[in-house]
Design a protein around this motif. Structure first.
Motif, PDB file in Angstrom:
ATOM      1  N   PHE A 101      39.575 -21.402  27.982  1.00  0.00           N
ATOM      2  CA  PHE A 101      39.075 -20.032  27.844  1.00  0.00           C
ATOM      3  C   PHE A 101      37.552 -20.048  27.968  1.00  0.00           C
ATOM      4  CE2 PHE A 101      43.177 -20.004  25.839  1.00  0.00           C
ATOM      5  CZ  PHE A 101      43.701 -18.748  26.102  1.00  0.00           C
ATOM      6  N   ILE A 102      37.050 -19.126  28.764  1.00  0.00           N
ATOM      7  CA  ILE A 102      35.602 -18.986  28.943  1.00  0.00           C
ATOM      8  C   ILE A 102      35.211 -17.577  28.512  1.00  0.00           C
ATOM      9  CG2 ILE A 102      33.680 -19.024  30.577  1.00  0.00           C
ATOM     10  CD1 ILE A 102      35.325 -20.863  32.354  1.00  0.00           C
ATOM     11  N   PHE A 103      34.296 -17.490  27.566  1.00  0.00           N
ATOM     12  CA  PHE A 103      33.806 -16.196  27.089  1.00  0.00           C
ATOM     13  C   PHE A 103      32.314 -16.108  27.375  1.00  0.00           C
ATOM     14  CE2 PHE A 103      37.243 -17.587  24.245  1.00  0.00           C
ATOM     15  CZ  PHE A 103      38.146 -16.552  24.428  1.00  0.00           C
ATOM     16  N   VAL A 104      31.918 -15.090  28.123  1.00  0.00           N
ATOM     17  CA  VAL A 104      30.508 -14.911  28.468  1.00  0.00           C
ATOM     18  C   VAL A 104      30.220 -13.424  28.642  1.00  0.00           C
ATOM     19  CG1 VAL A 104      30.928 -15.182  30.955  1.00  0.00           C
ATOM     20  CG2 VAL A 104      28.648 -15.652  30.022  1.00  0.00           C
ATOM     21  N   SER A 105      29.040 -13.028  28.277  1.00  0.00           N
ATOM     22  CA  SER A 105      28.638 -11.629  28.422  1.00  0.00           C
ATOM     23  C   SER A 105      28.118 -11.353  29.826  1.00  0.00           C
ATOM     24  CB  SER A 105      27.552 -11.312  27.396  1.00  0.00           C
ATOM     25  OG  SER A 105      27.097  -9.985  27.518  1.00  0.00           O
ATOM     26  N   ASP A 106      28.288 -10.113  30.282  1.00  0.00           N
ATOM     27  CA  ASP A 106      27.716  -9.734  31.580  1.00  0.00           C
ATOM     28  C   ASP A 106      26.215  -9.493  31.469  1.00  0.00           C
ATOM     29  OD1 ASP A 106      28.026  -7.396  30.067  1.00  0.00           O
ATOM     30  OD2 ASP A 106      28.362  -6.139  31.830  1.00  0.00           O
ATOM     31  N   HIS A 107      25.790  -8.984  30.325  1.00  0.00           N
ATOM     32  CA  HIS A 107      24.373  -8.786  30.026  1.00  0.00           C
ATOM     33  C   HIS A 107      24.256  -8.470  28.547  1.00  0.00           C
ATOM     34  CE1 HIS A 107      25.070  -4.427  29.915  1.00  0.00           C
ATOM     35  NE2 HIS A 107      25.677  -4.537  31.080  1.00  0.00           N
ATOM     36  N   SER A 108      23.069  -8.280  28.075  1.00  0.00           N
ATOM     37  CA  SER A 108      22.856  -8.039  26.653  1.00  0.00           C
ATOM     38  C   SER A 108      22.736  -6.544  26.365  1.00  0.00           C
ATOM     39  CB  SER A 108      21.605  -8.791  26.186  1.00  0.00           C
ATOM     40  OG  SER A 108      21.485  -8.736  24.786  1.00  0.00           O
ATOM     41  N   HIS A 109      22.321  -6.239  25.140  1.00  0.00           N
ATOM     42  CA  HIS A 109      22.212  -4.848  24.714  1.00  0.00           C
ATOM     43  C   HIS A 109      21.261  -4.772  23.530  1.00  0.00           C
ATOM     44  CE1 HIS A 109      23.351  -0.862  23.154  1.00  0.00           C
ATOM     45  NE2 HIS A 109      23.764  -0.614  24.383  1.00  0.00           N
ATOM     46  N   HIS A 110      20.778  -3.570  23.257  1.00  0.00           N
ATOM     47  CA  HIS A 110      19.931  -3.354  22.087  1.00  0.00           C
ATOM     48  C   HIS A 110      20.713  -3.651  20.809  1.00  0.00           C
ATOM     49  CE1 HIS A 110      17.117  -1.148  24.685  1.00  0.00           C
ATOM     50  NE2 HIS A 110      18.200  -0.638  25.231  1.00  0.00           N
ATOM     51  N   THR A 111      20.104  -4.366  19.900  1.00  0.00           N
ATOM     52  CA  THR A 111      20.672  -4.639  18.574  1.00  0.00           C
ATOM     53  C   THR A 111      19.580  -4.412  17.539  1.00  0.00           C
ATOM     54  OG1 THR A 111      20.038  -6.977  18.543  1.00  0.00           O
ATOM     55  CG2 THR A 111      22.163  -6.429  19.578  1.00  0.00           C
ATOM     56  N   PRO A 112      19.930  -4.366  16.258  1.00  0.00           N
ATOM     57  CA  PRO A 112      18.881  -4.224  15.243  1.00  0.00           C
ATOM     58  C   PRO A 112      17.861  -5.362  15.274  1.00  0.00           C
ATOM     59  CG  PRO A 112      21.030  -3.695  14.310  1.00  0.00           C
ATOM     60  CD  PRO A 112      21.280  -4.251  15.682  1.00  0.00           C
ATOM     61  N   ARG A 113      18.257  -6.523  15.789  1.00  0.00           N
ATOM     62  CA  ARG A 113      17.357  -7.680  15.826  1.00  0.00           C
ATOM     63  C   ARG A 113      16.522  -7.755  17.104  1.00  0.00           C
ATOM     64  NH1 ARG A 113      18.460 -12.412  12.753  1.00  0.00           N
ATOM     65  NH2 ARG A 113      17.759 -13.552  14.597  1.00  0.00           N
ATOM     66  N   ALA A 114      16.952  -7.086  18.155  1.00  0.00           N
ATOM     67  CA  ALA A 114      16.241  -7.165  19.441  1.00  0.00           C
ATOM     68  C   ALA A 114      16.468  -5.879  20.219  1.00  0.00           C
ATOM     69  CB  ALA A 114      16.731  -8.363  20.252  1.00  0.00           C
ATOM     70  N   ASN A 115      15.414  -5.080  20.380  1.00  0.00           N
ATOM     71  CA  ASN A 115      15.581  -3.814  21.105  1.00  0.00           C
ATOM     72  C   ASN A 115      14.481  -3.551  22.123  1.00  0.00           C
ATOM     73  OD1 ASN A 115      13.412  -3.175  19.495  1.00  0.00           O
ATOM     74  ND2 ASN A 115      14.519  -1.734  18.199  1.00  0.00           N
ATOM     75  N   ASP A 116      13.681  -4.566  22.420  1.00  0.00           N
ATOM     76  CA  ASP A 116      12.606  -4.395  23.398  1.00  0.00           C
ATOM     77  C   ASP A 116      12.995  -5.093  24.692  1.00  0.00           C
ATOM     78  OD1 ASP A 116      10.306  -4.229  24.881  1.00  0.00           O
ATOM     79  OD2 ASP A 116       8.954  -4.848  23.272  1.00  0.00           O
ATOM     80  N   VAL A 117      13.220  -4.302  25.732  1.00  0.00           N
ATOM     81  CA  VAL A 117      13.674  -4.863  27.011  1.00  0.00           C
ATOM     82  C   VAL A 117      12.577  -5.633  27.737  1.00  0.00           C
ATOM     83  CG1 VAL A 117      15.455  -3.124  27.331  1.00  0.00           C
ATOM     84  CG2 VAL A 117      13.146  -2.691  28.198  1.00  0.00           C
ATOM     85  N   HIS A 118      11.373  -5.636  27.193  1.00  0.00           N
ATOM     86  CA  HIS A 118      10.277  -6.397  27.794  1.00  0.00           C
ATOM     87  C   HIS A 118      10.038  -7.712  27.052  1.00  0.00           C
ATOM     88  CE1 HIS A 118       9.360  -3.052  30.383  1.00  0.00           C
ATOM     89  NE2 HIS A 118       9.210  -2.245  29.357  1.00  0.00           N
ATOM     90  N   ARG A 119      11.029  -8.180  26.300  1.00  0.00           N
ATOM     91  CA  ARG A 119      10.928  -9.450  25.580  1.00  0.00           C
ATOM     92  C   ARG A 119      12.125 -10.324  25.955  1.00  0.00           C
ATOM     93  NH1 ARG A 119       6.760  -7.531  25.336  1.00  0.00           N
ATOM     94  NH2 ARG A 119       5.448  -7.030  23.531  1.00  0.00           N
ATOM     95  N   ASN A 120      11.884 -11.605  26.087  1.00  0.00           N
ATOM     96  CA  ASN A 120      12.948 -12.531  26.490  1.00  0.00           C
ATOM     97  C   ASN A 120      14.118 -12.536  25.511  1.00  0.00           C
ATOM     98  OD1 ASN A 120      11.958 -13.747  28.957  1.00  0.00           O
ATOM     99  ND2 ASN A 120      10.374 -14.723  27.738  1.00  0.00           N
ATOM    100  N   LYS A 121      13.812 -12.398  24.247  1.00  0.00           N
ATOM    101  CA  LYS A 121      14.840 -12.440  23.206  1.00  0.00           C
ATOM    102  C   LYS A 121      15.975 -11.462  23.479  1.00  0.00           C
ATOM    103  CE  LYS A 121      15.179 -11.897  18.158  1.00  0.00           C
ATOM    104  NZ  LYS A 121      14.420 -11.546  16.940  1.00  0.00           N
ATOM    105  N   PHE A 122      15.633 -10.350  24.084  1.00  0.00           N
ATOM    106  CA  PHE A 122      16.622  -9.303  24.342  1.00  0.00           C
ATOM    107  C   PHE A 122      17.749  -9.801  25.253  1.00  0.00           C
ATOM    108  CE2 PHE A 122      18.266  -5.840  26.952  1.00  0.00           C
ATOM    109  CZ  PHE A 122      18.547  -4.861  26.013  1.00  0.00           C
ATOM    110  N   TYR A 123      17.479 -10.768  26.132  1.00  0.00           N
ATOM    111  CA  TYR A 123      18.418 -11.146  27.189  1.00  0.00           C
ATOM    112  C   TYR A 123      19.316 -12.334  26.822  1.00  0.00           C
ATOM    113  CZ  TYR A 123      15.715  -7.860  29.867  1.00  0.00           C
ATOM    114  OH  TYR A 123      15.102  -6.698  30.295  1.00  0.00           O
ATOM    115  N   ARG A 124      19.232 -12.819  25.582  1.00  0.00           N
ATOM    116  CA  ARG A 124      20.080 -13.939  25.183  1.00  0.00           C
ATOM    117  C   ARG A 124      21.515 -13.461  24.977  1.00  0.00           C
ATOM    118  NH1 ARG A 124      20.925 -17.653  20.519  1.00  0.00           N
ATOM    119  NH2 ARG A 124      20.152 -16.006  19.142  1.00  0.00           N
ATOM    120  N   ILE A 125      22.472 -14.252  25.449  1.00  0.00           N
ATOM    121  CA  ILE A 125      23.883 -13.855  25.429  1.00  0.00           C
ATOM    122  C   ILE A 125      24.766 -15.010  24.945  1.00  0.00           C
ATOM    123  CG2 ILE A 125      23.658 -12.154  27.291  1.00  0.00           C
ATOM    124  CD1 ILE A 125      24.829 -14.342  29.179  1.00  0.00           C
TER     125      ILE A 125
END
Length: 624
Positions: free
Chosen positions: A486-510
């Motif tokens: 089984f392989i589980f992977v996200s297509d992309h990330s999303h805003h969360t309470p911990r990361a909501n700035d789309v101009h920061r690398n942290k936002f794109y971790r999946i």
């Protein structure tokens, strides 16, 4: 002289009119998104109306060019039709603004950034726009559109009277005045539009003054930003947007990065030919998951699977949209700013894909999505790459309850399980979930009690996680389970309470998890911190199965101890570069770094390396 004064006074009123319109729009945005501005002081909010002036005046100059021309023509050749064109042009421009800005207000809720060229991809499928928006968003769009148009109409009626249109009665004076004043006035408007006579024209960063990206977005003129994006969207290439670097130097640097031993003996598969079940999880963000943050997350079922699987903790999405994420996962290609390769069949058909390699070994392949696969040409991409079965919402049985955008995850998994049971082994069966996509409508369950910031998305994540857990419990009872990875992977990330700035690398971790009995025991329950992206999945898997990974030029084998650690991803109008010791984000329009967390001694080195990689990837794309 009196006529000239009237003309000048009317031009000044034109600029004042547009400033009023833009500031009214900021007030509406602030009211609608007060939850994003609640921690902003009143003084900082007021500053947005000051720092916005240069871009507002520039935009006003562009919008005023045609009305000024009609105003001056009237002075020399009076006609009620000319006056009508003046007023009509203002109404038309206000109407355009009254569509763009309400669209931005609503899109900002989900996207977290101003309206860009991304909207054109969605507008190619208008039903997607209405299906991803909940009913309240549609209602608010209409309300704001009406409010902005009515406000504009009232301001036109208030500011521009019939007496503003003056005629120069002497023909020769009119001719001489026109020859001088029309070029002069339009020339001055051009200077204001470009922000002055300095060598480099005005750009959006002139409105930036805060460390809060929402405040900066509020200050940036919406029409100016949208217009800049539209121009970039219609360019044939993005060469002039990329940070400059000599191509030969860039390619030499990238070749050196990929010059490492490719053979290793770090095998996590006990069986080289397992069945493969891949779940592409819509919008699952690492920063919302307990197993990837150490805090309480919304995915306890996934966290339990991670305790028994092989979890990669430092993975990044290549972009922020589903079609790019899917093509990166299956074809191993990095993303390029402002480009979706799945909508370009003449290019993506030349790329390899995971299922085509597995087909050589007798694998049957299938892909199912609970929504519409025409968005971003996702369905076309998979059909072009030889999937045996590609199904979407049109193939779901009638009578099922569904959300506005797609069928619920629990029903997707039920149909997915039936398809797996009907498959001839070995198989590659893939499902793409949808309940964690806006508008986040899903069956409510008792433990969906997430409150506060991003609660709608976080509760949808709770639901999606529960549905995944139920699916896995059913899979364990099937005869094919023991020989299935089984392989589980996200297509992309999303805003969360911990990361909501789309101009920061942290936002794109999946998340990226491998799970199942085919895993060797020593890898069950293990976490790997090696840094990579979706584009590295295909090489990592194929090497375990004895496949040819050389054709996947950009994909790195994450199990290879010698492979370098880096991830390139696109952001909104830019790109990010991540390494184990830091990262940076570059904005194409502002031509500056939004983030750089590398140590001082490495900032320039990694900046050059990021440019080298981006230019090399872009050159390879153009050569397809």
């Amino acid at each position: 002289m009196q006529v000239a004064k009237h003309i000048l006074w009317t031009i000044l009123k034109l600029f004042f009119f547009w400033i009023l319109i833009f500031d009214f729009q900021r007030i509406l945005f602030s009211i609608h998104h007060w939850d994003r501005l609640h921690n902003v002081s009143f003084g900082e909010w007021i500053l947005t109306f000051i720092y916005s002036l240069r871009l507002d005046l520039s935009t006003a100059a562009y919008l005023s060019a045609i009305p000024i021309l009609f105003l001056m023509i009237y002075a020399f050749r009076p006609s009620r039709w000319i006056r009508g064109f003046f007023i009509g042009t203002l109404f038309f421009e206000v109407g355009i603004l009254s569509l763009i800005h309400p669209g931005e207000i609503n899109a900002y809720t989900e996207w977290g950034h101003k309206l860009t060229s991304r909207v054109f991809m969605h507008l190619s499928n208008p039903d997607e726009v209405f299906r991803t928006a909940d009913y309240s968003m549609t209602i608010w769009f209409v309300i704001y559109a009406v409010l902005e148009f009515v406000f504009g109409w009232r301001m036109i009626k208030w500011l521009f009277k019939k007496t503003d249109f003056q005629q120069i009665k002497n023909g020769w004076v009119a001719l001489g005045t026109g020859v001088v004043t029309i070029p002069l006035t339009l020339g001055l408007a051009f200077v204001v539009a470009r922000g002055g006579v300095q060598p480099i024209p005005l750009n959006i960063d002139s409105a930036y003054f805060s460390n809060n990206h929402v405040v900066n977005d509020l200050a940036v003129n919406s029409l100016y930003y949208f217009g800049s994006s539209f121009i970039a969207y219609n360019k044939s290439d993005i060469d002039d947007l990329l940070p400059p670097m000599e191509l030969s130097k860039a390619q030499a640097m990238v070749e050196e990065m990929y010059d490492y031993p490719k053979v290793h003996d770090s095998y996590f598969l006990a069986n080289k030919r397992p069945n493969i079940v891949m779940v592409v999880m819509e919008s699952w963000a690492a920063e919302g998951m307990g197993c990837l943050t150490g805090d309480k997350g919304a995915t306890p079922n996934f966290d339990e699977l991670a305790k028994q699987g092989l979890l990669f903790t430092n993975m990044y999405a290549t972009a922020g949209t589903s079609e790019i994420g899917n093509s990166s996962i299956f074809s191993g290609n990095p993303a390029i700013p402002e480009i979706s390769i799945s909508v370009q069949p003449e290019k993506h058909r030349k790329m390899p894909s995971l299922n085509q390699d597995l087909k050589k070994w007798g694998y049957h392949s299938g892909y199912i999505f609970s929504g519409d696969l025409k968005y971003g040409n996702i369905g076309g991409y998979f059909m072009d790459h030889g999937f045996d079965d590609v199904k979407d919402e049109n193939d779901f049985p009638s009578g099922l309850e569904r959300g506005k955008l797609n069928y619920y995850d629990e029903d997707l998994y039920e149909i997915f399980l039936q398809r797996i049971n009907e498959s001839k082994q070995p198989f590659l069966q893939c499902a793409f979930t949808g309940s964690t996509h806006s508008p986040f409508d899903h069956p409510k369950r008792p433990n969906q009690t997430w409150t506060g910031e991003e609660s709608a998305f976080m509760n949808s994540l709770v639901y999606a996680d529960e549905s995944l857990g139920e699916f896995m419990e059913k899979c364990k009872k099937e005869p094919w389970y023991d020989n299935t990875l089984f392989i589980f992977v996200s297509d992309h990330s999303h805003h969360t309470p911990r990361a909501n700035d789309v101009h920061r690398n942290k936002f794109y971790r999946i998340p990226f998890l491998l799970y199942g009995e085919p895993l060797k025991d020593e890898y069950k329950g293990k976490s790997i911190e090696k840094l990579g992206s979706q584009s590295d999945i295909v090489a990592t898997l194929l090497y375990q199965m004895g496949g040819d990974i050389d054709k996947y030029r950009w994909s790195k084998d994450l199990m290879n101890p010698a492979s370098p650690e880096f991830a390139l991803h696109t952001t909104i109008r830019g790109y990010g570069w991540v390494r184990p010791n830091g990262g940076l984000v570059y904005h194409l329009d502002m031509k500056k770094q939004m983030e750089n967390t590398f140590p001082d001694s490495l900032q320039e080195v990694e900046w050059v390396r990021s440019k080298a990689f981006l230019h090399s990837v872009y050159k390879a794309y153009k050569d397809l």
